[in-house]
Motif scaffolding. Structure first.
Motif, PDB file in Angstrom:
ATOM      1  N   GLU A   9     -20.597  20.151  35.997  1.00 11.68           N
ATOM      2  CA  GLU A   9     -20.090  20.062  34.628  1.00 11.68           C
ATOM      3  C   GLU A   9     -20.619  21.183  33.746  1.00 11.68           C
ATOM      4  O   GLU A   9     -20.007  21.533  32.732  1.00 11.68           O
ATOM      5  N   ASP A  10     -21.769  21.748  34.126  1.00  9.96           N
ATOM      6  CA  ASP A  10     -22.348  22.842  33.339  1.00  9.96           C
ATOM      7  C   ASP A  10     -21.609  24.163  33.542  1.00  9.96           C
ATOM      8  O   ASP A  10     -21.898  25.135  32.826  1.00  9.96           O
ATOM      9  N   LEU A  11     -20.703  24.196  34.496  1.00  9.58           N
ATOM     10  CA  LEU A  11     -20.101  25.471  34.894  1.00  9.58           C
ATOM     11  C   LEU A  11     -18.723  25.696  34.285  1.00  9.58           C
ATOM     12  O   LEU A  11     -18.041  26.661  34.637  1.00  9.58           O
ATOM     13  N   HIS A  17     -10.602  28.669  38.734  1.00 10.89           N
ATOM     14  CA  HIS A  17     -10.896  30.086  39.002  1.00 10.89           C
ATOM     15  C   HIS A  17     -11.439  30.272  40.409  1.00 10.89           C
ATOM     16  O   HIS A  17     -12.478  30.896  40.601  1.00 10.89           O
ATOM     17  N   ARG A  18     -10.734  29.734  41.385  1.00  8.17           N
ATOM     18  CA  ARG A  18     -11.185  29.911  42.769  1.00  8.17           C
ATOM     19  C   ARG A  18     -11.001  31.370  43.172  1.00  8.17           C
ATOM     20  O   ARG A  18      -9.933  31.958  43.006  1.00  8.17           O
ATOM     21  N   TYR A  28     -16.100  29.991  43.447  1.00 11.29           N
ATOM     22  CA  TYR A  28     -15.426  29.969  42.149  1.00 11.29           C
ATOM     23  C   TYR A  28     -16.150  30.869  41.156  1.00 11.29           C
ATOM     24  O   TYR A  28     -17.381  30.974  41.172  1.00 11.29           O
ATOM     25  N   ALA A  29     -15.385  31.483  40.261  1.00 15.75           N
ATOM     26  CA  ALA A  29     -15.989  32.166  39.120  1.00 15.75           C
ATOM     27  C   ALA A  29     -16.415  31.117  38.111  1.00 15.75           C
ATOM     28  O   ALA A  29     -15.738  30.103  37.928  1.00 15.75           O
ATOM     29  N   VAL A  30     -17.540  31.353  37.447  1.00 19.99           N
ATOM     30  CA  VAL A  30     -17.994  30.429  36.407  1.00 19.99           C
ATOM     31  C   VAL A  30     -18.047  31.173  35.087  1.00 19.99           C
ATOM     32  O   VAL A  30     -18.344  32.375  35.030  1.00 19.99           O
ATOM     33  N   SER A  31     -17.734  30.456  34.021  1.00 18.35           N
ATOM     34  CA  SER A  31     -17.616  31.095  32.713  1.00 18.35           C
ATOM     35  C   SER A  31     -18.963  31.433  32.105  1.00 18.35           C
ATOM     36  O   SER A  31     -19.077  32.331  31.292  1.00 18.35           O
ATOM     37  N   GLY A  32     -19.989  30.706  32.489  1.00 24.65           N
ATOM     38  CA  GLY A  32     -21.305  30.984  31.947  1.00 24.65           C
ATOM     39  C   GLY A  32     -22.371  30.479  32.894  1.00 24.65           C
ATOM     40  O   GLY A  32     -22.212  29.423  33.511  1.00 24.65           O
ATOM     41  N   TYR A  43     -19.960  30.343  41.913  1.00 28.58           N
ATOM     42  CA  TYR A  43     -20.432  29.070  42.451  1.00 28.58           C
ATOM     43  C   TYR A  43     -19.885  28.891  43.862  1.00 28.58           C
ATOM     44  O   TYR A  43     -18.680  28.870  44.060  1.00 28.58           O
ATOM     45  N   LYS A  44     -20.778  28.813  44.835  1.00 26.78           N
ATOM     46  CA  LYS A  44     -20.368  28.499  46.197  1.00 26.78           C
ATOM     47  C   LYS A  44     -20.506  27.000  46.390  1.00 26.78           C
ATOM     48  O   LYS A  44     -21.618  26.457  46.372  1.00 26.78           O
TER      49      LYS A  44
END
Length: 532
Positions: A9-11, A17-18, A28-32, A43-44
């Motif tokens: 949930e923090d991501l 954004h896979r 996945y790309a994470v926004s922050g 994020y793997k």
């Protein structure tokens, strides 16, 4: 030791954004990035069936923070190391790692380019020119000489030696887990670091890459195994070959390096192999020998001679605090179709395709080209053999894709219903021809006969799309050639197929694109039974 923890949930909305899919899960790309991390992270997320030792992965996330500042800085630039633990309801679901920097992409100016894996340097000049001709503009950068190759070997050696001195071994050391940059200086980036072994323990089961495996019966993740695979890398980098064990070309550059390689690859007691640190001195000497001689300056006053490569390296070492000079698929990795790391991922097609490659091995990094075909066709045998480029043979799904194309082209020749069964009914192939019946009638009228089918590249894009680069020869009746040259009776095709991927590991053709194809060379025999 500092361990950063977060929850999915923090991501943010990461599932939108896979970036890619590998043998162990999705990236996945994470926004922050949470926990004070700076920069871009991914994020793997492990698949649920992957056996993850949470305690070891937790120890890995704190490994770099526990090192002396100089070693931490050095490794942080050369490792896609787990940086934060991701937990959901007390269960470890994966980890955060840095995103691949632009300098490690095949075309550094294109954020959607494939990653620049070491295997590109294991090919000859003609192979790289062919890659550039089919659109991989950055491929020609890897048609480089001994100095750059020695520089990369030295950077790999320093990285592995620093890991060994701190209780970590690489294990799956192979070109697809090594990304490279040549500018401003030769630099490597080791990926899939969660598969490394730390202080005798592994977070995930150790794996090896086909033709880079240690001799049968050996532990795949020890300093001995790293020594063996480093010897293979040294030999193959100078052979410009994916499978050679001949130290001859390396001997022409440095007899001492060739002797080390021979010791590393000789069968016998694994502990007798030279440690990776033993390569460092001979590598520096070989680099010095490659440094250009000072160029005379046409002025009366004398000028200082150019400093040697070793002195420049020493100066850089002072600036960087330490005397060693790394950072963050596919699965293309050349070699073997038996690569345990790239089992069928079951990705799903979507359109359009674009996106950033990731540091996950087996992610959308595969780009391989017009090389001589594999010495044997894909198996099982088809009416039309599909030759699979060695660089594609280890890519997840390559066997299933080759099987599908074998049925497709075999069907074009002898059974159009079989060919039609390899096409996605919801795709564009039938729609662009006005339906399946008209598509089949067109081939019936043309008497097309296809041959010399070669699968050169299999690419998984960030959106989940899968594309395959295929060349083949078609023979057809006059009037049924390509749109731009309908009178052609023999055509050399270079086609990019977009594929639909299904959960059972099978594939079908969604659509196809091809530039204006050339005619066959003059004198090509038309031996098709339908060419009359």
């Amino acid at each position: 030791m500092t361990v950063i923890r977060c929850s999915p949930e923090d991501l943010g909305p990461y599932e939108e954004h896979r970036l890619g899919t590998g043998g162990q899960g999705h990236v996945y790309a994470v926004s922050g990035a949470p926990g004070g991390l700076t920069g871009e992270y991914v994020y793997k997320a492990y698949r649920r069936d992957i056996d993850v030792d949470a305690a070891v992965l937790e120890e890995m996330t704190g490994f770099l923070s526990g090192l002396p500042a100089a070693e931490r800085s050095f490794l942080d630039e050369r490792l896609a190391w787990p940086a934060a633990l991701v937990e959901d309801g007390g269960r470890v679901t994966g980890f955060l790692m840095r995103r691949v920097p632009g300098r490690f992409l095949l075309d550094p100016g294109d954020p959607h380019a494939p990653t620049a894996a070491m295997q590109f340097l294991l090919n000859g000049s003609a192979h790289l020119r062919n890659m550039a001709a089919v659109g991989h503009r950055g491929a020609l950068r890897f048609d480089t000489g001994p100095a750059d190759r020695l520089g990369l070997l030295a950077d790999v050696a320093r990285t592995i030696d620093t890991l060994h001195r701190n209780g970590a071994v690489v294990g799956d050391l192979s070109p697809k887990n090594l990304l490279v940059a040549l500018s401003p200086d030769p630099r490597v980036l080791l990926i899939d670091c969660d598969s490394m072994r730390l202080r005798g323990r592994s977070a995930v089961p150790p794996v090896e890459t086909g033709s880079w495996a240690v001799p049968c019966g050996e532990d795949p993740a020890t300093e001995d195994s790293d020594a063996y695979k480093y010897g293979l890398l040294a030999v193959r980098l100078f052979n410009r070959d994916q499978s050679s064990t001949d130290p001859g070309p390396l001997r022409a550059v440095s007899p001492e390096l060739a002797a080390l390689a021979q010791r590393a690859l000789d069968e016998g007691e694994p502990h007798s192999r030279p440690r990776v640190r033993e390569w460092l001195g001979p590598l520096e000497e070989a680099l010095d020998a490659q440094a250009p001689a000072p160029t005379p300056t046409p002025v009366p006053a004398p000028t200082p001679a150019r400093r040697s490569r070793r002195l420049l390296a020493a100066a850089m070492a002072v600036v960087q605090v330490v005397g060693v000079v790394w950072w963050l698929k596919s699965e293309i990795m050349p070699g073997s179709s038996a690569d345990a790391r790239t089992q069928a991922p079951g990705f799903t097609a979507s359109a359009p395709y674009a996106g950033q490659p990731t540091s996950e091995g087996g992610a959308p990094v595969n780009a391989s080209p017009d090389a001589p075909p594999s010495t044997s066709p894909s198996t099982p045998p088809f009416d039309v053999p599909v030759y699979v480029d060695p660089a594609v043979q280890g890519v997840a799904g390559s066997a299933a894709v080759a099987e599908m194309f074998g049925a497709y082209f075999g069907g074009i020749n002898t059974d159009l219903e079989l060919a039609a069964a390899q096409i996605d009914r919801d795709g564009k192939m039938f729609k662009e021809k006005g339906g399946k019946a008209k598509w089949m009638q067109e081939f019936e009228d043309s008497g097309t006969w296809d041959s010399d089918v070669r699968l050169h590249a299999l690419v998984r894009h960030a959106t989940g799309d899968v594309t395959a680069s295929v060349t083949f020869q078609s023979e057809q009746r006059s009037g049924h050639g390509p749109t731009s040259a309908s009178e052609q009776t023999c055509t050399l095709w270079k086609v990019t197929y977009r594929l639909s991927a299904y959960g059972d590991g099978t594939y079908k053709i969604y659509d196809a694109k091809a530039p204006g194809p050339p005619a066959c060379p003059a004198g090509t025999p038309l031996d098709s039974p339908n060419s009359s």
